[in-house]
Design a protein around this motif. Sequence first.
Motif, PDB file in Angstrom:
ATOM      1  N   ASP A 381       0.810  -1.224   0.000  1.00 27.86           N
ATOM      2  CA  ASP A 381       0.000   0.000   0.000  1.00 27.86           C
ATOM      3  C   ASP A 381       0.840   1.269   0.000  1.00 27.86           C
ATOM      4  OD1 ASP A 381      -2.261  -1.558   0.083  1.00 27.86           O
ATOM      5  OD2 ASP A 381      -2.309  -1.609   2.279  1.00 27.86           O
ATOM      6  N   SER A 382       2.153   1.132  -0.062  1.00 26.88           N
ATOM      7  CA  SER A 382       3.015   2.317   0.002  1.00 26.88           C
ATOM      8  C   SER A 382       2.895   3.154  -1.267  1.00 26.88           C
ATOM      9  CB  SER A 382       4.466   1.862   0.179  1.00 26.88           C
ATOM     10  OG  SER A 382       5.350   2.928  -0.065  1.00 26.88           O
ATOM     11  N   SER A 383       3.026   4.464  -1.105  1.00 30.79           N
ATOM     12  CA  SER A 383       3.013   5.339  -2.290  1.00 30.79           C
ATOM     13  C   SER A 383       4.274   5.123  -3.126  1.00 30.79           C
ATOM     14  CB  SER A 383       2.907   6.805  -1.858  1.00 30.79           C
ATOM     15  OG  SER A 383       4.028   7.136  -1.065  1.00 30.79           O
ATOM     16  N   LEU A 384       5.239   4.385  -2.582  1.00 31.95           N
ATOM     17  CA  LEU A 384       6.479   4.103  -3.309  1.00 31.95           C
ATOM     18  C   LEU A 384       6.387   2.782  -4.082  1.00 31.95           C
ATOM     19  CD1 LEU A 384       9.184   5.565  -3.522  1.00 31.95           C
ATOM     20  CD2 LEU A 384      10.042   4.149  -1.653  1.00 31.95           C
ATOM     21  N   THR A 385       5.244   2.168  -4.054  1.00 26.19           N
ATOM     22  CA  THR A 385       5.083   0.873  -4.720  1.00 26.19           C
ATOM     23  C   THR A 385       4.304   1.062  -6.016  1.00 26.19           C
ATOM     24  OG1 THR A 385       5.180  -0.350  -2.656  1.00 26.19           O
ATOM     25  CG2 THR A 385       4.032  -1.420  -4.472  1.00 26.19           C
ATOM     26  N   ALA A 386       4.807   0.456  -7.081  1.00 27.68           N
ATOM     27  CA  ALA A 386       4.149   0.620  -8.382  1.00 27.68           C
ATOM     28  C   ALA A 386       3.993  -0.741  -9.057  1.00 27.68           C
ATOM     29  CB  ALA A 386       4.980   1.556  -9.259  1.00 27.68           C
ATOM     30  N   GLU A 387       2.797  -1.254  -9.040  1.00 25.03           N
ATOM     31  CA  GLU A 387       2.492  -2.528  -9.726  1.00 25.03           C
ATOM     32  C   GLU A 387       1.741  -2.178 -11.009  1.00 25.03           C
ATOM     33  OE1 GLU A 387       2.413  -5.654 -11.200  1.00 25.03           O
ATOM     34  OE2 GLU A 387       3.004  -6.223  -9.149  1.00 25.03           O
TER      35      GLU A 387
END
Length: 508
Positions: A381-387
């Motif tokens: 759920d981090s804003s630094l995660t991009a799937e």
Amino acid sequence: MGRTRNYMESVEVLIVGAGPVGVTLGCELARRGVGFRLVDQATRPFEGSRGKTLQPRTLELMEDLGVIDRVLARGEPTPPIQVFSPNGAVDVETLFGDRVSTPSTPFPRPFTIAQNLTEDALRTRLAEMGGEIHYGTTLIALKQDEAGVVATLETESGLSQIRAAYVVGCDGGRSKVRQLLGIAFEGDTDESRRLYVADVRIDGLGRESWYSFRGPGGMLNLSPLATTDLYQLQASIPPTAPDEIDIEALQNIVTTRSRRDDIRITDMAWMSTWRMNVRLAAKYREGRVFLAGDACHVHSPAGAQGLNTGFQDACNLAWKLAAVLRGAPADLLSSYEEERRPIAAWMLGLTSALEAQAFEKKGFPTDREEGFLQLAINYRDSSLTAEHRRAPGGVVAGDRLPDATGLVAQGQTFRLFELVRGPRPVVIAVGQGWNATLADLRARYPQEALAIVTIAPGGIEDSNGHFAGGLGIDGDALMVVRPDKYIGFAGDHESAGEIVPYLARLLG
Ligand SMILES: Cc1cc2nc3c(=O)[nH]c(=O)nc-3n(C[C@H](O)[C@H](O)[C@H](O)COP(=O)(O)OP(=O)(O)OC[C@H]3O[C@@H](n4cnc5c(N)ncnc54)[C@H](O)[C@@H]3O)c2cc1C
């Protein structure tokens, strides 16, 4: 108070506190070439065994940091626990005893090592990388502006000031840094739940298992500390018990609760009284000053999470500080609290539930869920995660990168953890057709800043399918493995271009 020197030194990061978290942070900064000052008010390292269990996720990151051999040499996989009930029954339990190593999980079970030995391994690694610890140096004041922080330090020879771009308070549960920032430490202290914790030498007890005696008087645990001649003693005590206790009084507790008179304490190397204190800092950051480890979360020792969680805090924060100091957008640092505080909040609940189990049973709490191993922690759920994949497999962006065995290149066989080891992010291109994207990345970033590998026939081969199987990858994929070994970005051919702005957030 002494005089204040009138020149001011300057460093990139000031680390306050050289416990396990501060030293880990120092190691992680040192391996990235960041200049730091690491200070501790104590005159020498702490010697008690306190946090004696390392979780599998900690061991994985210790391998990456280059301390795993020393740690494994000074401890042992957590041994079986003999649990003695008042009616004479003896149960033998092994924590997570059914877990074995797999290609994706090299360290399946908790590992026991006295905290002072873990700290020694970390300090040795720090020294190897040229890092120093300044003992006898107490932080007493902080003042920050937009460009940096001025810290006032006190030593035997007086006061001095040091300017740092960032300060990290790794200064334990009573954190001076947290107090100076005025950050609330929210939660409760329960004086009715207390423990004596001591390192003792004992005659009359084997060293092949832990011993837990349950009874109406309370719990008594005696755990041999591998590679030493000590046992860690934990005994629950009533609110009225004194804080200080001598060997004779401790012996009484041992004799009464074990219902045996052949277990004799011959020496006490260290002792302390622990009280139930469950607290979480309202914030992990104020401007350029951060908190990590016990400075921002304290809780029951049941479940062995504190040192492990603090270690992960340091691993999460260090690469972000280093990146921002080398030109990444300062906003990267916001993700530290965003990612780590919810983990601590969850962990406080987990350990409190286990603590309640211990007090109810008046014995060692053996009923544990896999969350304690910290392998399933993720930043999905981090804003630094991009799937970006339309149909991601089992492992998605935000998850821990699992290990994989059987990668082969140029006649050499290696593990995925070996391939991604090191202080920088790693781009993994799986399959064919990534040449243009990878050439673009190589033109933007030097190898020291970004590693790029391709897993495909003719390159690094996934010889037994453990890589694709472990990550649930069916076809081509493009991933960024963060320096703390979580998958930050995952894309496919359609979304490959998204990797450029993603890496700009990590590297500038
Ligand atoms: C009985 C017991 C059992 C435990 N078992 C486990 C376990 O099995 N597994 C686990 O993960 N954790 C366990 N823990 C928790 C673990 O011990 C702590 O979480 C860990 O020590 C926290 O490390 P830290 O570096 O954040 O803080 P600390 O170890 O407290 O270090 C803080 C350092 O900061 C220094 N300092 C403080 N103020 C200042 C100042 N103003 N200026 C300069 N220096 C300062 C101190 O001298 C100290 O060296 C246990 C704890 C206890 C008490």
